[in-house]
Design an enzyme around this catalytic site. Structure first.
Site, PDB file in Angstrom:
ATOM      1  N   ASP A  17       0.785  -1.087   0.064  1.00  0.00           N
ATOM      2  CA  ASP A  17      -0.098  -0.036  -0.053  1.00  0.00           C
ATOM      3  C   ASP A  17       0.949   1.124   0.216  1.00  0.00           C
ATOM      4  OD1 ASP A  17       0.784  -0.503   2.686  1.00  0.00           O
ATOM      5  OD2 ASP A  17      -0.845  -0.936   3.381  1.00  0.00           O
ATOM      6  N   GLU A  53      -9.879  -2.130   5.229  1.00  0.00           N
ATOM      7  CA  GLU A  53     -10.435  -1.746   6.314  1.00  0.00           C
ATOM      8  C   GLU A  53     -11.583  -2.534   6.714  1.00  0.00           C
ATOM      9  OE1 GLU A  53      -8.457  -0.299   8.308  1.00  0.00           O
ATOM     10  OE2 GLU A  53      -8.160   1.832   7.674  1.00  0.00           O
ATOM     11  N   ASN A  99      -7.034  -2.895  14.167  1.00  0.00           N
ATOM     12  CA  ASN A  99      -8.865  -3.086  13.880  1.00  0.00           C
ATOM     13  C   ASN A  99      -8.881  -4.496  12.905  1.00  0.00           C
ATOM     14  OD1 ASN A  99      -7.862  -2.378  11.677  1.00  0.00           O
ATOM     15  ND2 ASN A  99      -9.128  -0.445  11.478  1.00  0.00           N
ATOM     16  N   HIS A 117      -7.025  -4.912  10.101  1.00  0.00           N
ATOM     17  CA  HIS A 117      -7.059  -4.784   8.833  1.00  0.00           C
ATOM     18  C   HIS A 117      -5.718  -5.392   8.464  1.00  0.00           C
ATOM     19  CE1 HIS A 117      -4.631  -0.467   9.507  1.00  0.00           C
ATOM     20  NE2 HIS A 117      -3.871  -1.431   9.338  1.00  0.00           N
TER      21      HIS A 117
HETATM   22  C1  F6R Z   1       1.501  -1.545   6.299  1.00  0.00           C
HETATM   23  C2  F6R Z   1       0.207  -2.155   6.134  1.00  0.00           C
HETATM   24  C3  F6R Z   1      -0.641  -2.097   7.399  1.00  0.00           C
HETATM   25  C4  F6R Z   1       0.206  -2.516   8.720  1.00  0.00           C
HETATM   26  C5  F6R Z   1      -0.664  -2.672   9.865  1.00  0.00           C
HETATM   27  C6  F6R Z   1       0.391  -2.964  11.423  1.00  0.00           C
HETATM   28  O1  F6R Z   1       2.170  -1.573   4.894  1.00  0.00           O
HETATM   29  O2  F6R Z   1      -0.321  -2.590   5.239  1.00  0.00           O
HETATM   30  O3  F6R Z   1      -1.734  -3.367   7.405  1.00  0.00           O
HETATM   31  O4  F6R Z   1       0.874  -3.841   8.574  1.00  0.00           O
HETATM   32  O5  F6R Z   1      -1.286  -1.222  10.198  1.00  0.00           O
HETATM   33  O6  F6R Z   1       0.873  -1.879  11.409  1.00  0.00           O
HETATM   34  P1  F6R Z   1       1.976  -1.852  12.677  1.00  0.00           P
HETATM   35  O7  F6R Z   1       2.989  -2.762  12.273  1.00  0.00           O
HETATM   36  O8  F6R Z   1       2.598  -0.345  12.733  1.00  0.00           O
HETATM   37  O9  F6R Z   1       1.372  -2.049  13.925  1.00  0.00           O
END
Ligand code: F6R
Length: 247
Positions: A67, A143, A136, A138
């Site tokens: 992303d 989401e 959450n 995702h």
């Molecule tokens: C990042 C992504 C997100 C993260 C998720 C967890 O490229 O796609 O899905 O993997 O938000 O983020 P952290 O590791 O910062 O808790």
């Protein structure tokens, strides 16, 4: 689902790096799906260390990131391109021509989503997709919602994601509201998936992902249906799991 319990963040990172290394030994020109965020930083550090020792070669590796925020230039310190370059790519012998990240500057979502999907198809799909888990539930920026979004799309970020990511910005107002992300279908079509999860804050959601019903309100729960998914969770993140699953 193969669930591996790690002692702590470092142990999780080492185990994940081992799986990625094995993938590169088996297939030096693998297509790696990569993630940003706090969770994979230790994994990237470990891979860089092994590269510096001469144990790993990235010269043929191709990468596609999950992303990118919409509206951020690649040289903006909060962009995912910048994150990947600083935390991984600039330290290894990857050819930057083989690095792919959605173009946050493309205004036209249809154009960008088609372009990115074409890239993944032309690479022959993803061999190993690394994932972190959002608070959450995702994965990528898929989401919680009423349905699983299949393909690459432009998404309006959930308020909980904006709140969680505000820690990287000067103020919450600076957090972009939209992002380009691989869809659940793009992620599920990877040959292998590696989900890494760390910390107490993720224990509750990880339990839902692994033990709960498969629901679009918990996007990562769809991983229960993937034929080759490995989850590495540290002690804190796995603390609420049914211990039978971990034996
Ligand atoms: C990042 C992504 C997100 C993260 C998720 C967890 O490229 O796609 O899905 O993997 O938000 O983020 P952290 O590791 O910062 O808790």
């Amino acid at each position: 689902m193969k669930i591996i319990k790690a002692k702590d963040y470092q142990d999780m990172s080492r185990k994940a790096a081992n799986i990625i290394s094995a993938q590169l030994i088996l297939k030096p020109n693998s297509v790696l799906g990569l993630a940003t965020g706090s969770t994979p930083i230790g994994t990237y550090k470990q891979l860089i260390e092994w590269y510096n020792k001469g144990d790993l070669d990235f010269s043929q590796v191709r990468t596609v990131n999950l992303d990118e925020y919409k509206g951020l230039e690649p040289d903006n310190p909060q962009s995912y391109y910048y994150f990947m370059y600083e935390n991984f790519f600039k330290h290894i012998n990857i050819d930057l021509k083989n690095v792919h990240i959605p173009n946050g500057l493309e205004e036209d979502p249809i154009k960008e989503c088609n372009r990115y999907q074409d890239i993944i198809s032309s690479l022959g799909g993803i061999d190993l997709q690394l994932l972190g888990l959002g608070n959450n539930g995702h994965i990528g920026f898929n989401e919680p919602g009423n349905c699983f979004n299949k393909i690459i799309h432009c998404v309006e970020l959930a308020q909980s994601t904006i709140d969680a990511n505000a820690r990287f910005f000067n103020s919450i107002e600076e957090v972009p509201r939209y992002a380009y992300t691989m869809g659940i279908g793009s992620i599920m079509s990877a040959e292998k998936i590696l989900l890494i999860v760390s910390g107490k804050g993720k224990a509750q959601i990880l339990k839902k992902v692994i033990e709960g019903p498969i629901l679009p309100s918990v996007p990562a729960s769809i991983l229960q249906l993937h034929k080759n998914v490995t989850i590495i969770a540290d002690q804190e993140a796995s603390s609420l799991l049914d211990q039978k699953l971990l034996d």
